[in-house]
Design a protein around this motif. Structure first.
Motif, PDB file in Angstrom:
ATOM      1  N   HIS A   4     -13.710  -6.075  -7.719  1.00 45.95           N
ATOM      2  CA  HIS A   4     -14.252  -6.735  -6.522  1.00 45.95           C
ATOM      3  C   HIS A   4     -13.143  -7.025  -5.507  1.00 45.95           C
ATOM      4  CE1 HIS A   4     -16.311  -9.699  -3.999  1.00 45.95           C
ATOM      5  NE2 HIS A   4     -15.313 -10.528  -4.251  1.00 45.95           N
ATOM      6  N   LEU A   5     -12.025  -7.550  -5.994  1.00 50.45           N
ATOM      7  CA  LEU A   5     -10.921  -7.866  -5.073  1.00 50.45           C
ATOM      8  C   LEU A   5     -10.367  -6.596  -4.422  1.00 50.45           C
ATOM      9  CD1 LEU A   5      -9.044 -10.650  -7.094  1.00 50.45           C
ATOM     10  CD2 LEU A   5     -10.607 -10.943  -5.155  1.00 50.45           C
ATOM     11  N   VAL A   6     -10.250  -5.519  -5.205  1.00 48.68           N
ATOM     12  CA  VAL A   6      -9.765  -4.249  -4.638  1.00 48.68           C
ATOM     13  C   VAL A   6     -10.727  -3.753  -3.554  1.00 48.68           C
ATOM     14  CG1 VAL A   6      -9.342  -1.808  -5.137  1.00 48.68           C
ATOM     15  CG2 VAL A   6      -8.431  -3.578  -6.662  1.00 48.68           C
ATOM     16  N   ALA A   7     -12.034  -3.866  -3.811  1.00 50.78           N
ATOM     17  CA  ALA A   7     -13.017  -3.449  -2.801  1.00 50.78           C
ATOM     18  C   ALA A   7     -12.885  -4.299  -1.531  1.00 50.78           C
ATOM     19  CB  ALA A   7     -14.433  -3.552  -3.378  1.00 50.78           C
ATOM     20  N   GLN A   8     -12.666  -5.605  -1.723  1.00 49.12           N
ATOM     21  CA  GLN A   8     -12.489  -6.501  -0.568  1.00 49.12           C
ATOM     22  C   GLN A   8     -11.233  -6.131   0.219  1.00 49.12           C
ATOM     23  OE1 GLN A   8     -15.567  -7.938  -0.303  1.00 49.12           O
ATOM     24  NE2 GLN A   8     -14.695  -9.978  -0.034  1.00 49.12           N
ATOM     25  N   ILE A   9     -10.171  -5.807  -0.506  1.00 44.16           N
ATOM     26  CA  ILE A   9      -8.919  -5.399   0.148  1.00 44.16           C
ATOM     27  C   ILE A   9      -9.156  -4.136   0.970  1.00 44.16           C
ATOM     28  CG2 ILE A   9      -6.614  -4.433  -0.283  1.00 44.16           C
ATOM     29  CD1 ILE A   9      -6.643  -6.334  -2.873  1.00 44.16           C
ATOM     30  N   ARG A  10      -9.824  -3.153   0.347  1.00 44.00           N
ATOM     31  CA  ARG A  10     -10.038  -1.871   1.023  1.00 44.00           C
ATOM     32  C   ARG A  10     -10.988  -2.004   2.201  1.00 44.00           C
ATOM     33  NH1 ARG A  10      -9.866   1.563  -4.575  1.00 44.00           N
ATOM     34  NH2 ARG A  10      -7.637   2.070  -4.447  1.00 44.00           N
ATOM     35  N   ALA A  38      -4.638  -5.469   5.053  1.00 41.08           N
ATOM     36  CA  ALA A  38      -3.789  -5.948   3.959  1.00 41.08           C
ATOM     37  C   ALA A  38      -2.343  -5.494   4.113  1.00 41.08           C
ATOM     38  CB  ALA A  38      -4.349  -5.488   2.611  1.00 41.08           C
ATOM     39  N   SER A  39      -2.082  -4.487   4.933  1.00 44.73           N
ATOM     40  CA  SER A  39      -0.682  -4.078   5.111  1.00 44.73           C
ATOM     41  C   SER A  39       0.111  -5.180   5.821  1.00 44.73           C
ATOM     42  CB  SER A  39      -0.592  -2.751   5.864  1.00 44.73           C
ATOM     43  OG  SER A  39      -1.113  -2.889   7.160  1.00 44.73           O
ATOM     44  N   ALA A  40      -0.587  -6.094   6.483  1.00 39.99           N
ATOM     45  CA  ALA A  40       0.092  -7.229   7.120  1.00 39.99           C
ATOM     46  C   ALA A  40       0.648  -8.213   6.073  1.00 39.99           C
ATOM     47  CB  ALA A  40      -0.866  -7.961   8.054  1.00 39.99           C
ATOM     48  N   TRP A  41       0.217  -8.079   4.815  1.00 36.68           N
ATOM     49  CA  TRP A  41       0.716  -8.959   3.745  1.00 36.68           C
ATOM     50  C   TRP A  41       2.096  -8.535   3.266  1.00 36.68           C
ATOM     51  CZ3 TRP A  41      -4.381  -8.765   0.377  1.00 36.68           C
ATOM     52  CH2 TRP A  41      -5.378  -9.507   1.033  1.00 36.68           C
ATOM     53  N   GLY A  90      -1.596  -9.053  -5.717  1.00 35.05           N
ATOM     54  CA  GLY A  90      -1.776  -7.702  -6.235  1.00 35.05           C
ATOM     55  C   GLY A  90      -1.272  -6.647  -5.263  1.00 35.05           C
ATOM     56  N   VAL A  91      -1.576  -6.817  -3.993  1.00 40.27           N
ATOM     57  CA  VAL A  91      -1.108  -5.883  -2.963  1.00 40.27           C
ATOM     58  C   VAL A  91       0.416  -5.905  -2.882  1.00 40.27           C
ATOM     59  CG1 VAL A  91      -1.036  -5.519  -0.456  1.00 40.27           C
ATOM     60  CG2 VAL A  91      -3.232  -5.900  -1.603  1.00 40.27           C
ATOM     61  N   ARG A  92       0.992  -7.085  -2.890  1.00 44.33           N
ATOM     62  CA  ARG A  92       2.448  -7.205  -2.776  1.00 44.33           C
ATOM     63  C   ARG A  92       3.140  -6.623  -4.011  1.00 44.33           C
ATOM     64  NH1 ARG A  92       2.022 -13.271  -0.098  1.00 44.33           N
ATOM     65  NH2 ARG A  92       1.848 -12.507   2.050  1.00 44.33           N
ATOM     66  N   LEU A  93       2.554  -6.847  -5.185  1.00 42.44           N
ATOM     67  CA  LEU A  93       3.147  -6.322  -6.413  1.00 42.44           C
ATOM     68  C   LEU A  93       3.139  -4.795  -6.407  1.00 42.44           C
ATOM     69  CD1 LEU A  93       4.272  -6.676  -9.278  1.00 42.44           C
ATOM     70  CD2 LEU A  93       1.901  -6.963 -10.077  1.00 42.44           C
TER      71      LEU A  93
END
Ligand code: DCM
Ligand code: DCM
Ligand code: DCM
Ligand code: ZN
Ligand code: ZN
Length: 280
Positions: free
Chosen positions: A184-190, A197-200, A265-268
């Motif tokens: 779910h979180l990956v879908a929200q990110i996408r 999310a690249s701004a993170w 998760g994105v940053r990792l």
């Protein structure tokens, strides 16, 4: 975070890893995934040869939340023995930019610390001295006594160790499945549910440290999580410390939990991909 929150950070990152980074992870972890190893650091911090890592799981801002919140690296992590120093240290150990490659087992262990600490630095209460990050604030969550810290670490999500405790977000919305929550979180990110999310991603990378050896990117993440904790964790706590934190407090804070776990998760994934790029 508890074991579940850390695992979800790892699962999100594993899904987002580009192929070269996934190869490095597979090699160092012998086929285990980032989700598998994410909670390991919490199992070695209390006793035994790695007990010196206990302080690496948090960074104590000497501020006055919620009236005045700020994380100041020079004041709050002068010796580097906190999250922002540990992230720099284990990043160096895992990577390929030093004078020589460290032994594989040491690089694997460093990677496991990185997976864990990029999670902890997104848990807002890990960036406060007050009440030792909310450990001293005794509250009630869905009728169960626990600390404010535990509300954020486990109460709002799911602690695999304690079946009788709340599994609120993962149990009530994802059938008890960490994988479903991560998907779910990956879908929200996408879908850019929180914006691009690249701004993170920090302009600072794995090699960028300051005079104390602390990670410049990690300092940015610490400043951000401390600011979020101010209004998301502390202000609504002080408004009514006797409330049941499973009701209105949960409804507002769980949105922040989703956001912070997604960010971590994105940053990792990006962090590991930059480490891997230097290993080729
Ligand atoms: N934890 C774990 N395994 C352990 C000890 C701790 O997964 N053997 C996780 C779950 C806890 C979290 O670490 O909620 C925070 O650690 P603690 O609050 O015990 O310091
Ligand atoms: N590992 C872990 N948690 C798991 C699985 C593995 O911490 N659930 C760690 C142990 C090793 C590394 O990952 O350091 C690779 O594991 P193995 O060699 O057992 O595949
Ligand atoms: N913790 C924190 N800030 C502190 C001390 C501890 O964020 N100043 C975290 C580490 C553990 C949890 O709180 O995950 C429980 O800590 P303790 O074992 O000290 O109660
Ligand atoms: Zn914690
Ligand atoms: Zn931790």
């Amino acid at each position: 975070w508890g074991a579940a929150g850390h695992a979800v950070v790892g699962l999100v990152a594993q899904t987002l890893l580009p192929p070269g980074a996934a190869r490095l992870v597979g090699e160092l972890l012998s086929g285990s995934t980032l989700g598998d190893v994410a909670a390991w650091a919490d199992t070695v911090k209390r006793k035994g040869p790695l007990a010196y890592t206990f302080d690496y799981h948090f960074a104590d801002a000497h501020d006055d939340p919620p009236r005045d919140c700020n994380f100041d690296d020079a004041r709050d992590c002068p010796t580097g023995a906190c999250l922002v120093g540990a992230i720099a240290n284990y990043t160096r150990q895992a990577g390929c930019t030093g004078p020589r490659l460290l032994p594989r087992a040491q690089r694997a262990q460093a990677l496991k610390f990185i997976v864990h600490f990029l999670g902890d630095i997104a848990q807002p209460l890990h960036l406060f001295l007050r009440g030792r990050g909310g450990n001293d604030q005794k509250v009630v969550f869905d009728g169960m006594p626990m600390s404010l810290h535990a509300v954020w670490d486990t109460g709002m999500q799911r602690d695999v160790r304690a079946a009788g405790r709340p599994e609120k977000r993962i149990r009530s919305d994802f059938g008890g499945s960490k994988d479903s929550y991560a998907a779910h979180l990956v879908a929200q990110i996408r879908a850019a549910a929180w914006g691009d999310a690249s701004a993170w991603i920090s302009p600072f990378g794995p090699d960028d440290t300051n005079a104390r050896g602390n990670s410049l990117a990690a300092i940015e993440w610490a400043v951000e999580a401390n600011a979020i904790g101010c209004w998301a964790a502390w202000a609504p706590y002080d408004a009514d410390p006797a409330q049941d934190f499973g009701a209105a407090y949960y409804r507002d804070a769980v949105r922040v939990v989703d956001h912070q776990i997604a960010r971590a998760g994105v940053r990792l994934a990006d962090w590991i991909s930059r480490i891997a790029a230097a290993c080729r």
